[in-house]
Design an enzyme around this catalytic site. Sequence first.
Site, mmCIF file in Angstrom:
data_model
loop_
_atom_site.group_PDB
_atom_site.id
_atom_site.type_symbol
_atom_site.label_atom_id
_atom_site.label_comp_id
_atom_site.label_asym_id
_atom_site.label_seq_id
_atom_site.Cartn_x
_atom_site.Cartn_y
_atom_site.Cartn_z
ATOM 1 N N LYS A 191 0.824 -1.201 0.000
ATOM 2 C CA LYS A 191 0.000 0.000 0.000
ATOM 3 C C LYS A 191 0.861 1.255 0.000
ATOM 4 C CE LYS A 191 -3.946 2.125 2.318
ATOM 5 N NZ LYS A 191 -4.980 1.986 3.355
ATOM 6 N N GLU A 197 9.482 -5.802 4.500
ATOM 7 C CA GLU A 197 9.575 -7.185 4.040
ATOM 8 C C GLU A 197 9.325 -7.276 2.530
ATOM 9 O OE1 GLU A 197 7.532 -7.431 8.177
ATOM 10 O OE2 GLU A 197 7.590 -6.064 6.451
ATOM 11 N N GLY A 250 -5.441 -2.681 4.023
ATOM 12 C CA GLY A 250 -4.776 -3.850 3.466
ATOM 13 C C GLY A 250 -5.574 -5.125 3.620
ATOM 14 N N ARG A 251 -6.161 -5.336 4.804
ATOM 15 C CA ARG A 251 -6.883 -6.587 5.039
ATOM 16 C C ARG A 251 -8.251 -6.592 4.354
ATOM 17 N NH1 ARG A 251 -6.307 -3.340 9.255
ATOM 18 N NH2 ARG A 251 -8.045 -2.726 10.609
ATOM 19 N N GLU A 336 -6.686 -7.954 13.869
ATOM 20 C CA GLU A 336 -6.093 -6.660 13.543
ATOM 21 C C GLU A 336 -7.158 -5.570 13.574
ATOM 22 O OE1 GLU A 336 -2.592 -6.295 10.814
ATOM 23 O OE2 GLU A 336 -4.044 -5.241 9.551
ATOM 24 N N HIS A 367 -8.218 -34.878 15.011
ATOM 25 C CA HIS A 367 -7.196 -35.746 15.583
ATOM 26 C C HIS A 367 -6.092 -34.943 16.259
ATOM 27 C CE1 HIS A 367 -8.786 -39.454 13.688
ATOM 28 N NE2 HIS A 367 -9.242 -38.581 12.805
ATOM 29 N N LYS A 488 7.521 -3.079 14.611
ATOM 30 C CA LYS A 488 8.269 -2.730 13.410
ATOM 31 C C LYS A 488 9.206 -1.551 13.676
ATOM 32 C CE LYS A 488 5.644 -2.613 9.660
ATOM 33 N NZ LYS A 488 4.447 -2.399 8.813
#
Length: 516
Positions: A191, A197, A250-251, A336, A367, A488
């Site tokens: 964005k 990263e 972003g999400r 978030e 399981h 960050k």
Amino acid sequence: MSSIDEIWNRLDTAMETALSEPLVAKFTSEPQRAARLGVDTAGIHFDFAKTHLDAGVVDAFCGLADAAEFDTWREKLLTGSEINLTETRAATHTAERGTGNAADVAAARDARETMKALYGRVADGAFGAIDRVIHIGIGGSFLGPALLIDALPKTGPVPDVRIVSNIDAVALERTLQGADPDRTLVVTVSKSFTTLETMMNMESCLAALEEMGGTAVRSRLVAVTAAPDKAEGFGVDPQNILPFAETVGGRYSLWTGVSLAAALALGWDAFEDVLAGAAAMDRHFAEAPLGKNAPALGAMMDLGYSSLVGAESRAVFAYDERLRLLPDFLQQLETESNGKRVDRNGRPLTRASSPIVWGGVGTDAQHAVFQMLHQGTHLVPTEFLAVVAPGHGLGGEHHRQLLANCIAQGAALMRGRSYDEAMNDAGDSAMAQAKTFEGGRPSSTILLDRLDARTLGALIAFYEHRTFSFGAFLGINSFDQMGVELGKEVARTIAGGDLGDLDASSRDLLSRAGIS
């Protein structure tokens, strides 16, 4: 006592009353319960009947909705008004599928035409013969597209799409294996076009493709960003830049050019169908009364267990391999958005906010963690997802067993097994105690008619609106993420060599790791 406090007290009382009757008994005292707490919309059936959302609890939540001005905030969301107060902007992801003010909808339509044109250039060979796309992003810039790509049939012009998010270069190295550097398109999604990263992975990816003998590698670089000037400054060809609105978080961004790689894998028509399914859920959320509104009922259930009962987590299990990435997607979307400590006016919350969201895939999870769900000491509201039509051609028995297991788990969590029933099977008291299940453990079930682009779009939009509704009931801002930034900031400081007032433990770890 303020009116909002009185309403929360009423909710406490209503939930206490609901909890006093065994869940399984509610189907006897309320024969129409399954119908009342079932919602059918956009090809999906939502079943909240195995929860404590009785008429009194739902009515009390409707009172909370009035006090929290739920309708006003919902209208702000759906009309593109300012709703993200800390960042003084709207949240316009619904405009990407046609719901919002006219200017936002028109801008989204124009951006989608730009995306379609770039899609067409790739399909028509403008970048040469492309047989692999490497999508680079993190957080919302990868979770949404990854979910689409993993869940739906790959019938687009470039079905081989690899996604890199982690800064650990092992992920990038694996993604590059077998790539032809002259037939690889790199799509970078950030964005801000500054995400550490993503930018590091992008530069390393381009350098690696060049080292592999690629020519004009950077001409096959696409940038998807809300900061197109930064992408152009980096050297991306302007015609290879897909901008999206700063007001799309972003999400919430998979509806934009962020999903270019997904569209290339799935086909343009599939991407349009994802948007159409989401639009259908937008209409349901806008128009259905709260007592029959699937996102609102989901939020009532979530808030009831987290803020009234004290359940700290919510488990989500997809009984369909194609939805295996959904718990990861929801983990970011919900925590978030609603993992906050203050309301939108900066006042400390007096009720618990987002539960911890986790989950897995059935029947694998049966399981692994279902022992805890059935007999553990933690109350974990559980959600099951399943699809009526199978996603494979290997015969009906696989799917029959899958669906039977899914539905059985919800029934067993609710019903349990009494000590007397266990004694009939066990023969001695110790064994009977081990085979006793207290029951009364709540669950909801989401049943899709089929898993296709439309129903997946509707399902994701349901979760978006459910997340918004949870925040609106609590009076919090679901559209900022200040908590993401602190770690960050410290990481940037450490990486820059400034240890400042860093604690002794962290200094020792840095020394042992060889980076200080």
